[in-house]
Design a protein around this motif. Structure first.
Motif, PDB file in Angstrom:
ATOM      1  N   ALA A  74      24.351  66.756  13.474  1.00 16.77           N
ATOM      2  CA  ALA A  74      24.257  65.290  13.463  1.00 16.77           C
ATOM      3  C   ALA A  74      23.669  64.797  14.766  1.00 16.77           C
ATOM      4  O   ALA A  74      23.553  65.542  15.747  1.00 16.77           O
ATOM      5  CB  ALA A  74      25.633  64.665  13.239  1.00 16.77           C
ATOM      6  N   THR A  75      23.254  63.543  14.774  1.00 17.42           N
ATOM      7  CA  THR A  75      22.880  62.823  15.987  1.00 17.42           C
ATOM      8  C   THR A  75      23.560  61.466  15.958  1.00 17.42           C
ATOM      9  O   THR A  75      24.218  61.119  14.965  1.00 17.42           O
ATOM     10  CB  THR A  75      21.354  62.680  16.112  1.00 17.42           C
ATOM     11  OG1 THR A  75      21.044  62.084  17.379  1.00 17.42           O
ATOM     12  CG2 THR A  75      20.786  61.801  15.008  1.00 17.42           C
ATOM     13  N   VAL A  94      18.131  67.622  12.975  1.00 22.28           N
ATOM     14  CA  VAL A  94      19.172  67.437  11.959  1.00 22.28           C
ATOM     15  C   VAL A  94      18.613  67.737  10.571  1.00 22.28           C
ATOM     16  O   VAL A  94      19.254  68.395   9.746  1.00 22.28           O
ATOM     17  CB  VAL A  94      19.743  65.999  12.016  1.00 22.28           C
ATOM     18  CG1 VAL A  94      20.763  65.782  10.898  1.00 22.28           C
ATOM     19  CG2 VAL A  94      20.402  65.738  13.366  1.00 22.28           C
ATOM     20  N   GLY A  97      23.535  62.244   9.777  1.00 22.85           N
ATOM     21  CA  GLY A  97      23.624  63.656   9.404  1.00 22.85           C
ATOM     22  C   GLY A  97      22.711  63.980   8.237  1.00 22.85           C
ATOM     23  O   GLY A  97      21.953  63.140   7.759  1.00 22.85           O
ATOM     24  N   ARG A  98      22.797  65.224   7.757  1.00 23.52           N
ATOM     25  CA  ARG A  98      21.991  65.654   6.619  1.00 23.52           C
ATOM     26  C   ARG A  98      22.527  65.054   5.329  1.00 23.52           C
ATOM     27  O   ARG A  98      23.735  64.896   5.145  1.00 23.52           O
ATOM     28  CB  ARG A  98      21.980  67.179   6.515  1.00 23.52           C
ATOM     29  CG  ARG A  98      20.980  67.840   7.448  1.00 23.52           C
ATOM     30  CD  ARG A  98      21.020  69.355   7.309  1.00 23.52           C
ATOM     31  NE  ARG A  98      20.734  69.783   5.947  1.00 23.52           N
ATOM     32  CZ  ARG A  98      19.518  69.942   5.456  1.00 23.52           C
ATOM     33  NH1 ARG A  98      18.463  69.706   6.228  1.00 23.52           N
ATOM     34  NH2 ARG A  98      19.333  70.341   4.218  1.00 23.52           N
TER      35      ARG A  98
END
Length: 457
Positions: A209-210, A202, A150-151
Motif C-alpha cells: 500500500a501507499t 503497489v 492498495g491493490r
C-alpha cells in the motif's frame, strides 16, 4: 400557461434572482482571474514598517512548487494554476508580495531547495517534526485526511496495524514517514521519488500500500488500485511553509490569511475541489435559483455572524491584556471559517458540555445554540435517547483516554437512520492542558442523495 397566468409575480421573482445572480457572478469573476493578481475591491492588510521595508527589499518571493493537481499545476499554456495559486493571488492583492514559482519534480527535491536557501517557501508541504526544524508554517487555511491506497484484489487497508510486516511505499521524506517509523517499527517502509512511482509499485505487487491525500487519491484512474480507509488520527492541514530566518515573510502571510474572508476562501475551495465527481449540468432556471438561494443564505449568515461576533469581540477585547490583542483577529477568522463549513461541527468541554457549534450543527439537530450551550447531549431533546447516551459515553471515554476517533457509522437521528463519517479529536490549550473535544460529522446519506456521488465503499 402557468407563466402567463402568473406573469407579474414571476417577473418580480426573476428580477430579484437575476440581481442576486449578478452579485454572485461578480465574485466568481474575481476568483476566475488568471493573469491579473491585482484583484479589484480587495482591502490591503495593515503592515508595520519592518514588514513594508521587507517587501521593498524582496520584490519577489521564490516558491518551490511540485505539480499537485487541483492544488498546484501548470495548464496547457505553462501558467501555474490551482487552488493554491488563487490563494496566493489574493495574498498579493492584500500585501503587495509577488511570487515566482520554480518547479521541483519531487517532494525531496523541493525540501532540499528550501533547506539550501534556493527557495523561500512552498504551498503544498504538510507539517511534520522533521520539516519544522528548518521550516516555519503559517496559519492553516484548509485541509484533508490521509487515505490508504492498495491493490484492487487485496483486502481493503483500514489501519496502520494491518500493514505490520508488510511493505508500505512512500515518496521520500513523506510527512508521515517519521511517525510511522517511530510508532509502527514492524512496517517495512520503502522510499521512492514520487507518488506515481509509489502507485506503480503497489500495482505491481512489490508494495502492499501507499498513503496519499484523500483529495489527490480520487484524481487518478484507479485501475488496479483502490482507495481504503482514512488514516486514523492523521490530518493534513494546508499551510504555507516558509524557510527559517524569514520572520517578516511569515508574519505578512499570517496577517493576509487572518484577513482572508471566510466566504471567499470557501468559494475558492469549492471552485477547485467540488468538481472531483462529475455532476449533471444544471438548467438555466436551476442556476438562477441556486444563485438566489446562496446569495440569501450568505447574506443572512454573515449578517447574523457580524452582529453576534461584534458583541462578543467587544467584551473579549476589554478583558484581554494589550499584549494579547493580536489573538482577537485570528480567533475571528477561525470562527468565521468554522461557521462557513457545510458539515456540523461542535466543541465540548471536559465535562462534555457544549461550548460552541456552527450553523450546520444547529440545523442538523433542529436546535439553537442558546438553547443547548453549556448542556450535555443527554440533557437536550435533540436526538433519540439511545443515540444521545451512546455518543455522550463515547465523549467521556475519549476525554479519559485522550484518543482521536474517526469512524464511518450509522446513527439513528430523529429524522431517520443516517450513514455518517464522524470524527472527534481532543484539543489542548497553549500550555498543553486538555481543554475538551472538537468534533463533527459528514452526512454521507445526504451527500449521496443530493450530488449523486459515486463513492467507493
Amino acid at each position: 400557461m402557468l407563466f402567463y397566468r402568473g406573469l407579474k409575480p414571476a417577473l418580480v421573482c426573476l428580477v430579484f434572482f437575476a440581481v442576486m445572480g449578478l452579485v454572485r457572478g461578480s465574485v466568481a469573476a474575481q476568483l476566475a482571474l488568471h493573469e491579473n493578481a491585482d484583484l479589484p475591491g480587495v482591502q490591503p492588510v495593515e503592515l508595520d514598517a519592518r514588514e513594508r521595508q521587507w517587501i521593498r527589499d524582496n520584490p519577489k518571493v521564490t516558491v518551490a512548487s511540485v505539480q499537485y493537481p487541483l492544488y498546484l499545476f501548470q495548464d496547457e499554456h505553462g501558467h501555474w494554476s490551482g487552488l493554491n495559486i488563487d490563494v496566493l493571488k489574493r495574498v498579493t492583492a492584500m500585501t503587495g508580495l509577488r511570487f515566482e514559482h520554480h518547479e521541483s519534480f519531487s517532494t525531496d527535491q523541493m525540501l532540499e531547495r528550501l533547506e539550501s536557501g534556493q527557495a523561500d517557501m512552498s504551498t503544498t508541504l504538510a507539517m511534520s517534526d522533521e520539516r519544522k526544524v528548518f521550516l516555519d508554517f503559517s496559519h492553516a487555511f484548509g485541509g484533508a485526511g490521509w487515505v490508504f491506497v492498495g491493490r484492487a484484489g487485496a483486502p481493503s487497508v483500514e489501519s496502520l496495524e494491518q500493514l505490520a510486516t508488510r511493505v508500505l511505499v512512500l515518496p521520500a521524506r513523506h510527512a508521515l514517514e517519521d511517525v510511522i517509523r517511530r510508532e509502527y517499527p514492524s512496517i517495512q517502509i520503502r522510499s521512492v521519488k514520487t507518488y506515481a512511482e509509489a502507485r506503480a509499485l503497489v500495482e505491481s505487487g512489490e508494495a502492499y500500500a501507499t498513503i496519499e491525500n484523500e483529495i489527490g487519491a480520487q484524481l487518478y484512474p484507479l485501475g488496479l488500485l483502490k482507495v481504503g480507509a482514512l488514516v486514523e488520527g492523521k490530518w493534513e492541514a494546508e499551510h504555507l511553509a516558509v524557510r527559517k530566518g524569514m520572520p517578516e515573510l511569515l508574519s505578512i502571510l499570517n496577517k493576509a490569511l487572518e484577513a482572508f474572508p471566510a466566504a471567499e476562501l470557501r468559494a475558492i475551495r469549492l471552485k477547485w475541489l467540488e468538481g472531483i465527481s462529475p455532476a449533471p449540468s444544471p438548467s438555466l432556471w436551476q442556476r438562477i435559483i441556486e444563485w438566489g438561494c446562496w446569495a440569501a443564505v450568505v447574506a443572512g449568515m454573515f449578517g447574523l455572524l457580524s452582529l453576534v461576533w461584534n458583541r462578543r469581540l467587544t467584551v473579549v477585547i476589554k478583558q484581554r491584556r494589550a499584549a494579547e490583542k493580536s489573538l482577537g483577529d485570528q480567533l475571528a477568522f477561525q470562527h468565521a471559517l468554522i461557521d462557513s463549513m457545510p458539515d456540523p461541527i461542535f466543541v465540548r468541554d471536559l465535562q462534555g458540555c457544549l461550548i460552541m457549534c456552527n450553523r450546520s450543527y444547529e440545523e442538523a439537530l433542529s436546535v439553537r445554540l442558546d438553547q443547548i450551550q453549556g448542556r450535555l447531549l443527554i440533557e437536550i431533546d435533540a436526538l433519540p435517547e439511545a443515540t444521545a447516551l451512546m455518543l455522550h459515553n463515547e465523549f467521556m471515554v475519549q476525554l479519559r483516554t485522550r484518543k482521536s476517533r474517526f469512524s464511518k457509522r450509522y446513527l439513528q437521528l430523529k429524522n431517520g437512520r443516517r450513514e455518517v463519517y464522524q470524527w472527534t479529536v481532543p484539543f489542548y490549550s497553549a500550555d498543553g492542558n486538555l481543554r475538551g473535544l472538537l468534533g463533527g460529522w459528514t452526512d454521507i446519506t445526504q451527500r449521496r442523495t443530493e450530488s449523486g456521488c459515486r463513492c467507493q465503499h
